[in-house]
Design a protein around this motif. Structure first.
Motif, PDB file in Angstrom:
ATOM      1  N   MET A 158       0.022   5.703  -6.512  1.00  0.00           N
ATOM      2  CA  MET A 158      -0.372   4.359  -6.946  1.00  0.00           C
ATOM      3  C   MET A 158      -1.569   4.394  -7.887  1.00  0.00           C
ATOM      4  O   MET A 158      -1.830   3.451  -8.602  1.00  0.00           O
ATOM      5  N   ASP A 183      -0.184  -2.610 -10.185  1.00  0.00           N
ATOM      6  CA  ASP A 183       0.041  -3.889  -9.519  1.00  0.00           C
ATOM      7  C   ASP A 183      -1.018  -4.015  -8.428  1.00  0.00           C
ATOM      8  O   ASP A 183      -0.912  -3.395  -7.366  1.00  0.00           O
ATOM      9  N   ASP A 215      -1.893  -6.461  -6.429  1.00  0.00           N
ATOM     10  CA  ASP A 215      -1.480  -7.069  -5.164  1.00  0.00           C
ATOM     11  C   ASP A 215      -0.779  -6.047  -4.277  1.00  0.00           C
ATOM     12  O   ASP A 215      -1.080  -5.927  -3.086  1.00  0.00           O
ATOM     13  N   ALA A 216       0.143  -5.295  -4.856  1.00  0.00           N
ATOM     14  CA  ALA A 216       0.848  -4.271  -4.075  1.00  0.00           C
ATOM     15  C   ALA A 216      -0.121  -3.188  -3.610  1.00  0.00           C
ATOM     16  O   ALA A 216      -0.046  -2.725  -2.465  1.00  0.00           O
ATOM     17  N   ARG A 237      -2.151  -4.021  -0.549  1.00  0.00           N
ATOM     18  CA  ARG A 237      -1.382  -4.192   0.689  1.00  0.00           C
ATOM     19  C   ARG A 237      -0.920  -2.859   1.268  1.00  0.00           C
ATOM     20  O   ARG A 237      -0.129  -2.817   2.212  1.00  0.00           O
ATOM     21  N   GLY A 238      -1.407  -1.759   0.708  1.00  0.00           N
ATOM     22  CA  GLY A 238      -1.063  -0.451   1.232  1.00  0.00           C
ATOM     23  C   GLY A 238      -1.921  -0.073   2.425  1.00  0.00           C
ATOM     24  O   GLY A 238      -2.665  -0.896   2.984  1.00  0.00           O
TER      25      GLY A 238
END
Length: 294
Positions: free
Chosen positions: A1, A21, A23-24, A27-28
């Protein structure tokens, strides 16, 4: 990421981050988030301001990004915050209003501890205009003659809330100004300050907040300040962002300044801002060094 791309926009400062991204990423797992934010932090220290397009972060994720960088700043004395989320300041300028950020400034240098970073997200924009510029105070320092740099060493300058007096006066007259200045406070900084992470010298004088060089008279103080402000205005030291909805800018507040262009008098402009007080990674590094030498 963390394999995003960072493309420099100008020699002085500024870079666009693509392929990420937010937002993604936020959220990890904690380890994944730390990996991404560590890489963003490294790019921020190098480039001073980062631009990210198409990032529809919710207010909660906007504040979470700030927390991953450090402790969030106390609420600003003059700005409202988002309903249900006091960590997100709402910066709205209605048609006919004079924006209070259309001056070169570093955020809240009148506080004893100005925020380390700011994260600004575009919400509502005029059809054209409303750009923001940033200037590198490293670059300004580097451009000065060596003799003048030596003259500035040891000089200190007082910062105060500047044109926030306008709103205070409208709300409460003379007493409103007195109350606002008492609440917001003032702080004295070296004109030649040094970045705590890089150690590089930079000019800590701004159009909005710098008022008086300590130990000088009015004429001498103003001459020196005016010369430095003229230097900041040179485009050699700057980068300019044309906002789009969901564009995010993250900047290191310590050795940069910014200027929100007020060229949209007939339109509304709304931004959301999260201010980060504490540079968590730098403080962790200091703590580790102290432990190692104890």
């Amino acid at each position: 990421m963390k394999n995003f791309v960072v493309e420099r926009w100008s020699p002085a400062l500024g870079a666009e981050v693509s392929g990420l991204d937010l937002d993604a990423a936020l959220r990890g797992s904690d380890a994944q988030i730390d990996e991404v934010v560590d890489a963003l932090y490294g790019a921020l220290i190098e480039h001073q301001v980062l631009f990210l397009r198409d990032q529809p972060l919710s207010p909660e994720m906007h504040a979470e990004l700030g927390r991953r960088l450090g402790e969030l700043a106390p609420r600003h004395h003059s700005y409202t915050t988002l309903d249900g989320n006091d960590d997100v300041a709402v910066l709205t300028w209605e048609p006919g209003n004079r924006p209070d950020a259309s001056e070169w400034h570093t955020d809240m240098t009148f506080r004893p501890k100005p925020p380390f970073a700011s994260i600004l997200k575009a919400i509502e924009l005029p059809p054209v205009g409303g750009d923001t510029l940033w200037a590198s105070m490293y670059s300004v320092y580097d451009s000065l003659d060596t003799g003048f740099r030596s003259d500035l060493e040891g000089m200190e300058i007082c910062h105060d809330p500047g044109q926030f007096r306008n709103g205070a006066y409208e709300r409460g007259g003379n007493q409103g100004i007195t109350d606002m200045l008492s609440e917001a406070g003032s702080a004295v900084w070296p004109i030649v300050s040094h970045h705590p992470v890089t150690g590089r010298p930079y000019i800590n004088v701004s159009e909005s907040n710098s008022r008086w060089i300590m130990g000088t008279g009015a004429a001498e103080s103003q001459r020196i300040v005016n010369y430095l402000l003229e230097s900041i205005n040179r485009p050699d030291h700057q980068v300019r962002l044309r906002w789009q909805p969901n564009t995010i800018a993250i900047w290191d507040n310590r050795a940069s300044q910014h200027y929100a262009v007020a060229d949209y008098p007939k339109y509304r402009r709304t931004m959301h801002r999260v201010a980060v007080d504490t540079d968590r990674r730098h403080e962790a590094s200091l703590a580790a060094s102290a432990t190692a030498t104890a």
